[in-house]
Design an enzyme around this catalytic site. Structure first.
Site, PDB file in Angstrom:
ATOM      1  N   TYR A 185       0.839  -1.196   0.000  1.00 51.48           N
ATOM      2  CA  TYR A 185       0.000   0.000   0.000  1.00 51.48           C
ATOM      3  C   TYR A 185       0.873   1.244   0.000  1.00 51.48           C
ATOM      4  O   TYR A 185       2.012   1.238   0.452  1.00 51.48           O
ATOM      5  CB  TYR A 185      -0.925   0.035   1.233  1.00 51.48           C
ATOM      6  N   TYR A 213       9.603  -1.165   4.046  1.00 53.21           N
ATOM      7  CA  TYR A 213       8.997   0.099   4.484  1.00 53.21           C
ATOM      8  C   TYR A 213       9.741   1.269   3.858  1.00 53.21           C
ATOM      9  O   TYR A 213      10.974   1.326   3.899  1.00 53.21           O
ATOM     10  CB  TYR A 213       9.056   0.207   6.014  1.00 53.21           C
ATOM     11  N   PHE A 270       2.924   9.716   4.879  1.00 52.06           N
ATOM     12  CA  PHE A 270       3.439   9.103   3.650  1.00 52.06           C
ATOM     13  C   PHE A 270       4.158   7.837   4.072  1.00 52.06           C
ATOM     14  O   PHE A 270       5.114   7.884   4.855  1.00 52.06           O
ATOM     15  CB  PHE A 270       4.429  10.017   2.936  1.00 52.06           C
ATOM     16  N   GLU A 271       3.703   6.711   3.566  1.00 53.81           N
ATOM     17  CA  GLU A 271       4.469   5.472   3.729  1.00 53.81           C
ATOM     18  C   GLU A 271       4.070   4.518   2.625  1.00 53.81           C
ATOM     19  O   GLU A 271       2.918   4.453   2.222  1.00 53.81           O
ATOM     20  CB  GLU A 271       4.278   4.842   5.117  1.00 53.81           C
ATOM     21  N   ILE A 272       5.062   3.837   2.107  1.00 53.82           N
ATOM     22  CA  ILE A 272       4.861   2.773   1.131  1.00 53.82           C
ATOM     23  C   ILE A 272       5.421   1.519   1.788  1.00 53.82           C
ATOM     24  O   ILE A 272       6.602   1.470   2.136  1.00 53.82           O
ATOM     25  CB  ILE A 272       5.597   3.064  -0.193  1.00 53.82           C
TER      26      ILE A 272
END
Length: 371
Positions: A185, A213, A270-272
């Site tokens: 995500y 992460y 904000f994180e992927i």
């Protein structure tokens, strides 16, 4: 008009049309491509297979979604965030979007968002038990904690809904039925900005390079919001040392080998990330341990330090990634690429001299120190 004059007119129109095509800039092409792929006529829960898209022609994609937690009152800012990320990245990839809300989304929200996405979109209602303060929380104790924070002028100090959000983002979003089918995500929030073209697919980059992460901004947390968090983490680790990865990032979190927390965290708006990190045994038991103390409500534990501490301890250092090339802004902080050639090469609109990276409140130096 005679035949010769008519043909001459057609020839002029054709030449003008060719000129307009040839004079398109790269930005014009990106906008045109994005607009041509909008889904204004899609139903609100169409799957990728039901879209009129030939996904095989898009090239490889990860099993990923763009994820936003939003309210109906945030329709304008949500649409702007979606539009910017579509223009800068997703119009080329058509990754699906998922929107979650503790209340049913309005038709206006769904219609306007669906009009600017280039892939499928789903809207989910958050289960009651995943959002609202649990019945076992001592409300008198929680209320006293909130009142104290209000007196100390701590941001969101008196807000129960903010605490609900932090707890949900810490332990429940990846369990939602709509999200369950995805592995990766990208968290997006209303009223954020993407300042640079994103040419490389971040999901595939992470998947192909064994990353778990990714972040763009690193900052210090407000100590008064997490007074007992680190002690609780240390208790959990003492009881479950098997979950701590070798070559972890403790040096990012602590300046004294873990005795104390230096307050550094990845700004999680904000994180992927790979949701297997959160769905695994280590994080599941970690969240349950933290949640059982009531710290999300008695204090104001944020999902940013909760996620950051877990990622730094349960993953290897080389599995965390700083996305320097992604220009990102969430008021009041902004990251602008500093790497050689990145700013011009990515058509960035941000001012590098205003980047938060080397602000005194930034923790990016702490991160770079352990690399």
């Amino acid at each position: 008009m005679n035949t010769t004059a008519r043909y001459a007119r057609y020839a002029i129109l054709i030449l003008l049309g060719l000129y307009s095509i040839l004079s398109f800039t790269r930005e014009d092409y990106g906008r045109a491509t994005s607009l041509s792929n909008t889904s204004s006529e899609l139903s609100f829960n169409e799957s990728p297979d039901e879209l009129d898209l030939d996904l095989d022609t898009l090239g490889p994609r990860a099993n990923a979604t763009l994820l936003m937690l939003a309210r109906n009152s945030e329709t304008d800012t949500a649409v702007r965030s979606v539009r910017e990320l579509e223009d800068r990245f997703n119009h080329k990839h058509h990754y699906p979007w998922v929107f979650l809300n503790e209340q049913p989304f309005s038709d206006d929200f769904k219609t306007r968002v669906s009009n600017v996405v280039s892939g499928s979109v789903e809207f989910g209602l958050i289960p009651h038990d995943h959002w609202y303060q649990p019945d076992w929380i001592d409300e008198e104790k929680a209320s006293q904690g909130r009142q104290k924070m209000v007196q100390e002028n701590i941001v969101y100090g008196g807000s129960v809904s903010y605490r609900n959000m932090c707890r949900f983002n810490s332990g429940f979003f990846y369990r939602h039925p709509i999200v369950q089918k995805y592995k990766w995500y990208w968290r997006v929030e209303p009223d954020v900005h993407f300042h640079c073209d994103i040419d490389e697919d971040p999901f595939l980059f992470m998947e192909n390079n064994d990353k778990l992460y990714g972040f763009t901004i690193s900052a210090y947390e407000f100590h008064s919001t997490i007074l007992t968090l680190w002690d609780t983490v240390k208790e959990f680790i003492a009881e479950n040392p098997q979950y701590v990865a070798e070559d972890n990032s403790m040096g990012y979190l602590s300046d004294d080998g873990g005795n104390s927390y230096n307050l550094c965290h990845f700004w999680s708006n904000f994180e992927i990330a790979n949701m297997d990190l959160w769905r695994g045994e280590a994080y599941t038991k970690y969240f349950e341990y933290l949640d059982s103390t009531g710290g999300f409500y008695y204090e104001r534990w944020g999902d940013a330090p909760v996620h950051s501490i877990a990622a730094a301890l349960f993953a290897r250092k080389d599995q965390l990634h700083f996305f320097d090339q992604i220009g990102y802004e969430h008021h009041p902080w902004m990251h602008c690429p500093k790497g050689a050639g990145l700013w011009s090469g990515k058509n960035c609109s941000c001012n590098p001299s205003s980047s938060f990276d080397y602000n005194g409140y930034s923790c990016i130096r702490q991160w770079e120190r352990i690399q």
